[in-house]
Design an enzyme around this catalytic site. Structure first.
Site, PDB file in Angstrom:
ATOM      1  N   GLY A   1      -1.563   7.203   4.286  1.00 52.55           N
ATOM      2  CA  GLY A   1      -0.387   8.059   4.099  1.00 52.55           C
ATOM      3  C   GLY A   1      -0.607   9.533   4.375  1.00 52.55           C
ATOM      4  O   GLY A   1       0.297  10.236   4.815  1.00 52.55           O
TER       5      GLY A   1
ATOM      6  N   ASP B   1       2.847   9.762  -7.247  1.00 59.31           N
ATOM      7  CA  ASP B   1       3.904   8.929  -7.822  1.00 59.31           C
ATOM      8  C   ASP B   1       3.442   8.497  -9.216  1.00 59.31           C
ATOM      9  O   ASP B   1       3.567   9.263 -10.173  1.00 59.31           O
ATOM     10  CB  ASP B   1       4.174   7.758  -6.870  1.00 59.31           C
ATOM     11  CG  ASP B   1       5.323   6.864  -7.328  1.00 59.31           C
ATOM     12  OD1 ASP B   1       6.072   7.268  -8.232  1.00 59.31           O
ATOM     13  OD2 ASP B   1       5.476   5.763  -6.767  1.00 59.31           O
TER      14      ASP B   1
ATOM     15  N   LYS C   1       6.713  13.094  -6.848  1.00 57.89           N
ATOM     16  CA  LYS C   1       7.944  12.462  -7.339  1.00 57.89           C
ATOM     17  C   LYS C   1       8.197  12.871  -8.772  1.00 57.89           C
ATOM     18  O   LYS C   1       7.279  12.867  -9.594  1.00 57.89           O
ATOM     19  CB  LYS C   1       7.828  10.940  -7.269  1.00 57.89           C
ATOM     20  CG  LYS C   1       8.417  10.366  -6.018  1.00 57.89           C
ATOM     21  CD  LYS C   1       8.547   8.872  -6.079  1.00 57.89           C
ATOM     22  CE  LYS C   1       8.711   8.345  -4.665  1.00 57.89           C
ATOM     23  NZ  LYS C   1       8.680   6.889  -4.588  1.00 57.89           N
TER      24      LYS C   1
ATOM     25  N   VAL D   1      10.599   7.154   0.021  1.00 56.81           N
ATOM     26  CA  VAL D   1      10.689   7.942   1.251  1.00 56.81           C
ATOM     27  C   VAL D   1       9.650   7.485   2.268  1.00 56.81           C
ATOM     28  O   VAL D   1       8.606   6.943   1.897  1.00 56.81           O
ATOM     29  CB  VAL D   1      10.520   9.447   0.970  1.00 56.81           C
ATOM     30  CG1 VAL D   1      11.687   9.991   0.170  1.00 56.81           C
ATOM     31  CG2 VAL D   1       9.199   9.741   0.257  1.00 56.81           C
TER      32      VAL D   1
END
Ligand code: IMP
Ligand code: MG
Length: 192
Positions: free
Chosen positions: A55, A114, A142, A164
Site C-alpha cells: 500500500g 486504520d 481513518k 478508499v
C-alpha cells in the site's frame, strides 16, 4: 474514472502538495535529530526508511524524493486485508525486517492507519533492535477507534470511515494505480 470508483476524496494536486510538505518536515526533523548527536545529514547508515508494502509503494516513492538526506530504503510486507476484504483481520509479517536498525533513525511509512494493528506490529519489531528513534508516517488516518493504541507522528490527511483506494491503496489488489484517493462503489450485493 474507473467505473468501480464512486467519487474522489483527495485529488492529485492535494496529494502532491501535502506529500511535499510532509517530506520537507520529516527531513528537517531527521536532520535536527542527527545534529543533536553531532552527526551530519549525509552521514552513512543513520537513517532507514521502512516502507510497508504494498500500500505504501507509491506514497513512499513520492515522499523520499522530497527528503534530501542520505537514507536507505527498506521494504517490509505485512498483510492485513488479504484478498477481497474490507475488514481488518489482524496483521502478519510476510517478510523479514532488515536486521541492522540499531542506532539508526527509523521512519516507518504506511498508506493508512486504520485499526492500528499493522503499524503496531512493525513498530514493535523495529523497537526490539534498539534504533536511535522510530517515527511513523501515514498518508491517511481513518477517524475510527483503534483496535490497538498507536499514534502516527506524521499524517497526510484524516479521512472518515470509508473504504478508499488509489495512490497505492487497493481492493483485492486492484486500483493501486489510480492517481487519486477515491471511494470504492459499494460492491453489488453488500458485503465485500
Ligand atoms: P490496520 O492494521 O487496520 O491499521 O490496517 C492497515 C492496513 O490495512 C493498511 O496498510 C492498508 O493496507 C489496509 N487498509 C486499511 N484501510 C483501508 C482502506 O480504506 N483501503 C485500502 N486499504 C486499507
Ligand atoms: Mg497496507
Amino acid at each position: 474514472m474507473i467505473r468501480d470508483l464512486d467519487r474522489t476524496l483527495i485529488d492529485r494536486d492535494a496529494i502532491a502538495s501535502r506529500v511535499r510538505e510532509l517530506g520537507r518536515r520529516i527531513a528537517g526533523d531527521l536532520e535536527r535529530s542527527l545534529a543533536a548527536e553531532g552527526a551530519s545529514p549525509d552521514e552513512a547508515g543513520r537513517i532507514a526508511i521502512i516502507s510497508v508494502m504494498t500500500g505504501a509503494l507509491i506514497f513512499t516513492a513520492d515522499l523520499v524524493r522530497e527528503m534530501p538526506l542520505k537514507l536507505s530504503l527498506e521494504l517490509v510486507t505485512v498483510s492485513s486485508y488479504p484478498g477481497a476484504s474490507t475488514m481488518s483481520k489482524g496483521a502478519a509479517m510476510r517478510s523479514v525486517l532488515p536486521k541492522d536498525l540499531k542506532g539508526k533513525h527509523v521512519l516507518i511509512v504506511d498508506d493508512i492507519l486504520d485499526s492500528g494493528q499493522t503499524l503496531d506490529l512493525v513498530k514493535r519489531l523495529v523497537a526490539e533492535q534498539a534504533p536511535a528513534s522510530v517515527r511513523i508516517c501515514v498518508l491517511l488516518r481513518k477517524l475510527v477507534p483503534r483496535v490497538v493504541e498507536i499514534a502516527a507522528d506524521y499524517v497526510g490527511f484524516d479521512i472518515p470511515n470509508e473504504f478508499v483506494v488509489g495512490y497505492g491503496l487497493d481492493y483485492d489488489n486492484y486500483y493501486r494505480n489510480h492517481p487519486e484517493i477515491a471511494v470504492l462503489r459499494a460492491p453489488a450485493g453488500g458485503g465485500a
